[in-house]
Motif scaffolding. Structure first.
Motif, mmCIF file in Angstrom:
data_model
loop_
_atom_site.group_PDB
_atom_site.id
_atom_site.type_symbol
_atom_site.label_atom_id
_atom_site.label_comp_id
_atom_site.label_asym_id
_atom_site.label_seq_id
_atom_site.Cartn_x
_atom_site.Cartn_y
_atom_site.Cartn_z
ATOM 1 N N TYR A 110 -52.813 -116.241 34.136
ATOM 2 C CA TYR A 110 -51.719 -116.995 33.834
ATOM 3 C C TYR A 110 -50.530 -116.345 34.280
ATOM 4 C CZ TYR A 110 -48.139 -118.663 30.560
ATOM 5 O OH TYR A 110 -46.865 -119.213 29.719
ATOM 6 N N ILE A 111 -50.304 -115.039 34.144
ATOM 7 C CA ILE A 111 -49.228 -114.321 34.423
ATOM 8 C C ILE A 111 -48.882 -114.529 36.020
ATOM 9 C CG2 ILE A 111 -48.262 -111.828 34.644
ATOM 10 C CD1 ILE A 111 -50.097 -111.455 32.191
ATOM 11 N N GLN A 112 -50.179 -114.580 36.794
ATOM 12 C CA GLN A 112 -49.649 -114.660 38.130
ATOM 13 C C GLN A 112 -49.379 -116.014 38.504
ATOM 14 O OE1 GLN A 112 -49.956 -112.330 41.002
ATOM 15 N NE2 GLN A 112 -49.743 -111.140 39.075
ATOM 16 N N THR A 113 -50.016 -117.025 37.697
ATOM 17 C CA THR A 113 -49.614 -118.254 37.997
ATOM 18 C C THR A 113 -48.147 -118.617 37.632
ATOM 19 O OG1 THR A 113 -51.878 -119.150 37.659
ATOM 20 C CG2 THR A 113 -50.199 -120.804 37.418
ATOM 21 N N VAL A 114 -47.497 -118.061 36.571
ATOM 22 C CA VAL A 114 -46.296 -118.583 35.969
ATOM 23 C C VAL A 114 -45.455 -117.518 37.123
ATOM 24 C CG1 VAL A 114 -44.554 -117.556 34.572
ATOM 25 C CG2 VAL A 114 -46.708 -118.465 33.664
ATOM 26 N N GLY A 115 -45.912 -116.559 37.727
ATOM 27 C CA GLY A 115 -44.982 -115.875 38.906
ATOM 28 C C GLY A 115 -44.545 -114.504 38.343
ATOM 29 N N GLY A 116 -44.647 -114.056 37.199
ATOM 30 C CA GLY A 116 -44.417 -112.948 36.585
ATOM 31 C C GLY A 116 -44.330 -112.729 35.060
ATOM 32 N N GLN A 117 -43.864 -111.718 34.569
ATOM 33 C CA GLN A 117 -44.303 -111.427 33.135
ATOM 34 C C GLN A 117 -42.787 -110.463 32.739
ATOM 35 O OE1 GLN A 117 -47.376 -108.294 31.890
ATOM 36 N NE2 GLN A 117 -47.707 -109.679 30.087
ATOM 37 N N PHE A 118 -42.514 -111.153 31.192
ATOM 38 C CA PHE A 118 -41.465 -110.511 30.420
ATOM 39 C C PHE A 118 -41.697 -108.918 30.425
ATOM 40 C CE2 PHE A 118 -40.201 -108.863 26.340
ATOM 41 C CZ PHE A 118 -38.628 -108.900 26.592
ATOM 42 N N ALA A 119 -40.387 -108.090 30.821
ATOM 43 C CA ALA A 119 -40.485 -106.525 30.423
ATOM 44 C C ALA A 119 -39.936 -106.288 29.552
ATOM 45 C CB ALA A 119 -40.361 -105.933 31.774
ATOM 46 N N SER A 120 -38.359 -106.749 29.772
ATOM 47 C CA SER A 120 -37.453 -106.190 28.810
ATOM 48 C C SER A 120 -36.181 -107.163 28.619
ATOM 49 C CB SER A 120 -37.133 -104.742 28.981
ATOM 50 O OG SER A 120 -36.476 -104.609 30.137
ATOM 51 N N VAL A 152 -35.612 -108.904 32.195
ATOM 52 C CA VAL A 152 -36.252 -108.414 33.396
ATOM 53 C C VAL A 152 -37.520 -108.557 33.410
ATOM 54 C CG1 VAL A 152 -36.348 -105.858 34.344
ATOM 55 C CG2 VAL A 152 -34.370 -106.756 32.947
ATOM 56 N N HIS A 153 -38.247 -108.686 34.494
ATOM 57 C CA HIS A 153 -39.543 -109.144 34.517
ATOM 58 C C HIS A 153 -40.506 -108.013 35.470
ATOM 59 C CE1 HIS A 153 -37.001 -112.902 34.654
ATOM 60 N NE2 HIS A 153 -38.065 -113.336 33.861
ATOM 61 N N GLN A 154 -41.675 -108.199 35.074
ATOM 62 C CA GLN A 154 -42.420 -107.092 35.836
ATOM 63 C C GLN A 154 -43.786 -107.957 36.231
ATOM 64 O OE1 GLN A 154 -44.049 -104.466 32.648
ATOM 65 N NE2 GLN A 154 -44.952 -106.064 31.406
ATOM 66 N N ASN A 155 -44.416 -107.204 37.088
ATOM 67 C CA ASN A 155 -45.766 -108.222 37.674
ATOM 68 C C ASN A 155 -45.342 -109.490 38.248
ATOM 69 O OD1 ASN A 155 -47.588 -106.225 36.665
ATOM 70 N ND2 ASN A 155 -47.625 -107.284 34.423
ATOM 71 N N ILE A 156 -44.216 -109.324 39.122
ATOM 72 C CA ILE A 156 -43.648 -110.502 39.971
ATOM 73 C C ILE A 156 -44.759 -110.954 41.048
ATOM 74 C CG2 ILE A 156 -41.738 -111.568 41.207
ATOM 75 C CD1 ILE A 156 -40.021 -109.663 39.399
ATOM 76 N N ASN A 157 -45.017 -111.973 40.941
ATOM 77 C CA ASN A 157 -45.923 -112.380 42.198
ATOM 78 C C ASN A 157 -45.113 -112.557 43.442
ATOM 79 O OD1 ASN A 157 -47.838 -113.929 43.723
ATOM 80 N ND2 ASN A 157 -48.436 -115.072 41.968
ATOM 81 N N SER A 158 -45.679 -112.054 44.510
ATOM 82 C CA SER A 158 -44.857 -111.887 45.857
ATOM 83 C C SER A 158 -44.545 -113.279 46.621
ATOM 84 C CB SER A 158 -45.800 -111.290 46.800
ATOM 85 O OG SER A 158 -46.922 -111.630 46.891
ATOM 86 N N ASP A 159 -45.295 -114.318 45.921
ATOM 87 C CA ASP A 159 -45.008 -115.733 46.646
ATOM 88 C C ASP A 159 -44.076 -116.659 45.891
ATOM 89 O OD1 ASP A 159 -46.473 -116.621 44.418
ATOM 90 O OD2 ASP A 159 -48.156 -117.520 45.594
ATOM 91 N N ILE A 160 -43.232 -115.851 44.744
ATOM 92 C CA ILE A 160 -42.459 -116.998 44.056
ATOM 93 C C ILE A 160 -41.350 -117.195 45.106
ATOM 94 C CG2 ILE A 160 -42.948 -115.996 41.837
ATOM 95 C CD1 ILE A 160 -40.348 -114.340 42.215
ATOM 96 N N ASN A 161 -40.713 -118.513 44.729
ATOM 97 C CA ASN A 161 -39.575 -118.923 45.625
ATOM 98 C C ASN A 161 -38.374 -118.970 44.774
ATOM 99 O OD1 ASN A 161 -38.074 -120.535 47.403
ATOM 100 N ND2 ASN A 161 -38.573 -122.322 46.698
ATOM 101 N N VAL A 162 -37.636 -118.066 44.888
ATOM 102 C CA VAL A 162 -36.601 -117.558 43.950
ATOM 103 C C VAL A 162 -35.533 -118.720 44.477
ATOM 104 C CG1 VAL A 162 -34.964 -115.760 43.117
ATOM 105 C CG2 VAL A 162 -37.038 -115.204 43.892
ATOM 106 N N LEU A 163 -34.849 -119.243 43.248
ATOM 107 C CA LEU A 163 -33.750 -120.235 43.215
ATOM 108 C C LEU A 163 -32.598 -119.670 42.824
ATOM 109 C CD1 LEU A 163 -35.727 -123.485 42.052
ATOM 110 C CD2 LEU A 163 -35.536 -122.536 44.587
#
Length: 1016
Positions: A110-120, A152-163
């Motif tokens: 799920y974390i990888q699919t969403v593209g990242g995880q909440f950190a703070s 601020v996010h962590q475990n950000i997936n490298s393939d996200i397309n940032v808009l």
């Protein structure tokens, strides 16, 4: 791509979005989801809200094009993870929003699919930078500033397309991005902490774009192919759906086909048109006969055309038939015309009973041409001063009586030689017009009534009570009951005979245009309360969801009704239907013969009744005009009130079994017995009615057989047995002379289905054998608290003997009973009816000083006291025969003016009493058999004082002020009979039957508090 596949892709339809929230005010999904639903609705997106992660299963997710997550759920089961994988593999869209990056921490997928995880996060005002303005998710979007949490996010997936990125002190934090997961799309934004963002136009546009992008191009093409009408009346985008806006223009009426494109229905359901203009106009109510034919009540006279003054009566009752089986009415027969504001019909005795203030009218066709040739008034006196507050919702009840409700126009008149004067509330009567009884007062204008399959009764009212439960007749609860002392066990709330049970204020409109005078955004004109009582819809509807219409904001609400102690409570189930068409006006929704829910659409731009009040509903914020002339129906007059439109819809479940038409006849008893077993309550109730009307005793064996079935269905019901019991009752087989019928009913007291036990105790006759059966069954301690309450309440009508006192005494000792006010008041009702044997039971057990519930019951039973409001009427006249009277109140002037007026009055000019204040003198008048006795004070009265009047057992009449005697005289004695009309406080009748020497109703002016009547 093949032509067939392309055609399927372009099949015009609305898109379906599932919104997963949570039950928390932090990230208040329940508050914000309706705003988003309104914002995306006219873009062709239907939003369905849930807070249950169990809805993340393959079968359910397959119904939706997109899944939006805005919640704080921690755990994702392997099965739910598989369902999400399958969902995306099917090419669907995932829209995680804000806190969704903190969800499901156990699932790496799920974390990888969403593209990242909440950190703070921190907080602050900021404006994220747009990086890809050409991306479809950012189309037409301008950078917008808002206050929000700074994720601020962590475990950000490298393939996200940032808009979009949030820039802070040189750090560029990805804030909106997309991903592709297999065939599916993921759109995420970190925006969305609270209303500061949720009411930002830029955020709502971003969400709308992102949702559509995630759902995919095929879905967007299908929405476009639908050609959804543009019904927006505003030039600027609306983002704050809690505010009102000036109305610049009126939306034009739409064709039925166009209007349907703007109606949201549940996923897996269909809505189809059965009838519309020009064949029907202004359908205000509907019902079906034993042949399954739809009858509608049309009222073009509502709300301001009166036959009494206008000489016009333009309304009709019409039979609508589908003769060729295509699902649409093609034959229309006018059964009766020349009517004036009829509001409902109920079938009885081969005809119909029509509520049409000031009358209830029986109409019947005796020639077979479907035209009424018998028209008889069976009662008159229903108020017509306000046409949206008159009688309505007539329907045949389990007890073989016609039930109905009325608003505050009320009733004042004589029925079967008995005078009645009551305000809004609920009532029932025999189909021949006999045995009328007013059961309880509601809190406001009332236009909703419904029965559950196990015969619990519910209503809806205007002004913020869209769900209420009628449990105990008001005649049992008029007397005062002491509150628990500090430290004593007590119920968490005190119930009324009709108890408000709704669990929420908000209704979920799909339009920002709330044409409401008050209760804005909620239920200001709730109409109907019909349960889903068939088995064609999914199980979660069965005998659990009631349909409440709110036409002012264009929806039919799902009211989820669940047990709560001995009573019930309602939860928000969102909507069955909701529309942004400003003419859509559902006023009646009910399960039809086919198991579908049929909806009468008034289809009128103006639904609301009352004149708009500047301080709560400025007219310019509701309608594009300010002139509001008052009509004689107490509704504002406007040429915009439409008399040319009207629609009837069917809402059906796609997976429902095929419907086999049924035709019942009073001359076919075997068919009627078979219909008692039907899974649709409409057919069971219709069969019950026809069996009772037949009067045939030949069907008793068939009824015994039905009652002998001890099975229960998937939700614990045996509905055929309930109807069989009430059919026995209606056939008068349970009046004590038919031993076999009596034994069958007694056996049903131990049936596995709670509803059958409840019905059994209700139908038992008031004889000693019934008392014995109730005691032996243990139903007054039934594990089902609702059944227990009704078992205890049934004792109130039974013969008084020591066994009744013993059962009530034992009930008062059970700890759980003292914690539930429905049970407390049930015990009190029965104990007051059997005061001697109840008090004897206490003395027998030497338990007269026990604290808690028993102590309060003893006090209430020994002291007959009635507490009244400043302008109130006791619906049922207390029996004063042979009893001493004590009348009291706290009185003071107001704004330097002396108080005056009626304090309490009871009875009439030939037999009654009145305690009133006139010319700075207190008067206590007693009239017995035409003889008048008057006690009158003579000394000046204080500015504020406590006044008391007594009629003692020797006939002495006394007036006390602050416990000091100020007047006395002698009457003949105590009253020797009951008095009518009943007790009223703050005013008298206002006619020639006034008890005292004053004009009109002599309404009290000044402060009048703590009014009470005590009988001893």
């Amino acid at each position: 791509m093949g032509g067939g596949a392309y055609a399927e892709i372009l099949q015009p339809r609305r898109a379906e979005l599932l919104f997963l929230g949570h039950a928390s005010e932090h990230h208040d999904s329940g508050k914000y989801a309706p705003w988003l639903a309104t914002a995306v609705f006219n873009k062709g997106i239907n939003l369905t809200y849930t807070e249950n992660p169990e809805d993340l299963n393959k079968e359910n997710l397959a119904k939706y094009d997109g899944l939006l997550i805005y919640a704080n759920h921690d755990y994702l089961s392997p099965e739910q993870e598989d369902a999400l994988k399958d969902f995306l593999e099917r090419g669907k869209g995932l829209i995680p929003l804000h806190s969704a990056t903190g969800c499901f921490k156990n699932s790496e997928w799920y974390i990888q699919t969403v593209g990242g995880q909440f950190a703070s996060h921190g907080t602050g005002d900021f404006k994220a930078e747009i990086l890809q303005p050409a991306h479809p998710a950012l189309e037409g979007l301008q950078e917008f500033a808002t206050w929000d949490e700074t994720y601020v996010h962590q475990n950000i997936n490298s393939d996200i397309n940032v808009l979009m990125e949030r820039v802070e002190e040189g750090h560029r934090e990805p804030y909106t991005w997309t991903r592709e997961e297999g065939k599916g799309r993921v759109f995420y934004t970190a925006y969305g902490h609270d209303e500061k963002t949720w009411q930002n136009p830029g955020f709502l546009k971003l969400m709308t774009n992102g949702i559509l992008w995630a759902m995919g191009d095929q879905v967007k093409a299908q929405i476009a192919a639908l050609e959804i009408p543009d019904v927006s009346i505003y030039d600027e985008q609306i983002a704050d759906f809690t505010k009102r806006y000036e109305v610049p223009r009126i939306q034009e009426a739409l064709s039925p086909e166009a209007s349907q494109k703007l109606i949201q229905k549940p996923v897996d359901f269909e809505i189809s048109l059965f009838a519309s203009e020009p064949d029907i106009q202004n359908p205000i109510a509907m019902a079906w006969d034993e042949r399954g034919r739809l009858w509608i009540v049309e009222s073009v006279d509502y709300p301001n055309t009166f036959k009494e003054t206008d000489g016009q009566a333009n309304d009709r009752i019409k039979i609508c038939e589908d003769t060729n089986g295509d699902g649409k009415a093609d034959k229309f027969t006018v059964f009766a015309e020349g009517l004036n504001i009829p509001t409902s019909i109920a079938f009885a005795n081969g005809g119909i009973i029509v509520s049409m203030a000031p009358d209830f009218v029986f109409m019947k066709d005796t020639t077979g041409n479907d035209k009424a040739d018998v028209i008889e008034t069976i009662m008159t006196g229903w108020g017509k001063s306000d046409t949206h507050a008159g009688p309505s919702n007539l329907q045949y009840g389990f007890d073989n009586k016609i039930w109905g409700v009325t608003g505050y126009s009320g009733f004042k008149g004589t029925i079967n030689d008995k005078f009645w004067n009551f305000p809004q509330g609920i009532y029932h009567f025999s189909p021949d017009g006999q045995d009328f009884d007013y059961l309880a007062s509601s809190s406001n204008n009332t236009w909703g009534l419904g029965f559950s399959e196990d015969n619990n009764v519910f209503i809806s009212t205007a002004n913020n009570t869209h769900a209420a439960y009628y449990s105990i007749p008001a005649k049992y609860l008029q007397r005062a009951f002491p509150v628990a002392e500090e430290g004593e066990t007590a119920p968490p709330f005190t119930i009324q005979p009709i108890q408000k049970i709704d669990g929420h204020y908000e209704a979920h409109a799909m339009t920002p245009n709330l044409r409401q005078v008050d209760v804005v955004g909620g239920f200001t004109s709730a109409a109907g309360f019909r349960f889903y009582t068939a088995r064609d819809f999914p199980k979660q509807y069965w005998n659990r969801i009631a349909f409440v219409n709110e036409p002012t904001i264009r929806l039919t609400h799902n009211a989820i009704v669940e047990p709560h102690g001995a009573g019930f409570r309602e939860k928000d189930g969102w909507n069955l239907l909701a529309s942004s068409d400003e003419w859509f006006g559902p006023v009646h929704a009910e399960v039809g013969p086919d198991g579908a829910v049929w909806v009468a659409d008034w289809y009128n731009f103006i639904i609301q009744h009352n004149v708009f009040v500047e301080r709560q509903a400025p007219s310019r914020m509701v309608l594009p005009f300010t002139e509001q002339p008052h009509g004689q129906g107490n509704a504002f007059h406007s040429e915009l009130r439409d008399t040319n439109h009207g629609r009837i819809y069917r809402v059906s479940y796609n997976k429902a079994k095929p419907y086999s038409p049924v035709v019942l006849s009073k001359d076919d008893p075997d068919g009627l017995l078979a219909a008692l077993r039907h899974d649709n309550m409409f057919w069971r109730m219709t069969a019950q009615r026809l069996l009772v009307e037949s009067g045939s005793q030949k069907v008793l064996d068939g009824l015994y057989e039905i009652m002998g079935n001890s099975e229960v269905d998937e939700i614990g019901l045996n509905s055929p047995a309930v109807h069989a019991l009430w059919t026995l009752h209606g056939l008068k087989a349970l009046e004590g002379t038919n031993e076999e019928a009596m034994e069958v009913a007694i056996k049903a007291l131990e049936h596995p289905a709670a509803g059958v036990r409840k019905a059994a105790v209700a139908v038992l006759p008031p004889v000693q054998k019934s008392v014995e059966a109730i005691q032996n069954s243990g139903i007054t301690a039934d594990e089902n608290l609702n059944v227990r309450m009704h078992g205890i309440l049934a004792l109130a009508n039974m013969p008084s003997d020591e066994r009744v006192g013993e059962m009530l005494y034992k009930a008062s000792l059970r700890p759980e009973n003292g914690k539930d006010d429905w049970l407390v008041k049930g015990i009190f009702a029965a104990a007051a009816a059997h005061d001697k044997v109840f008090l004897q039971a206490l003395e027998k057990e030497n338990n007269t000083e026990t604290p808690g519930l028993l102590k309060r019951l003893k006090s209430a039973v020994e002291n007959e006291k009635y507490e009244l409001g400043r302008r109130s009427l006791l619906p049922y006249s207390p029996n004063v025969a042979g009893k001493e009277l004590t009348l009291s109140a706290r009185i003071s002037g107001r704004r330097n003016e002396k108080p005056l007026g009626v304090i309490i009055a009871h009875g009439h000019k030939d037999n009654g009493y009145s305690f009133y204040l006139k010319g700075d003198q207190l008067y206590f008048e007693v009239i017995q058999a035409g003889e008048k006795y008057v006690a009158k004070s003579s000394e000046p009265l204080p500015d504020s004082f406590h006044a008391t009047a007594h009629l003692d057992k020797d006939g002495q009449m006394r007036i006390l002020v602050d416990e000091e005697a100020v007047a006395h005289t002698q009457a003949a004695g105590l009253f020797t009979s009951t008095l009518s009309p009943s007790v009223r406080a703050g005013r008298d009748l206002g006619d020639e039957n006034n008890v005292g020497e004053y004009e009109g109703d002599f309404s009290f002016e000044g402060n009048l508090q703590n009014i009470s009547l005590e009988l001893k």
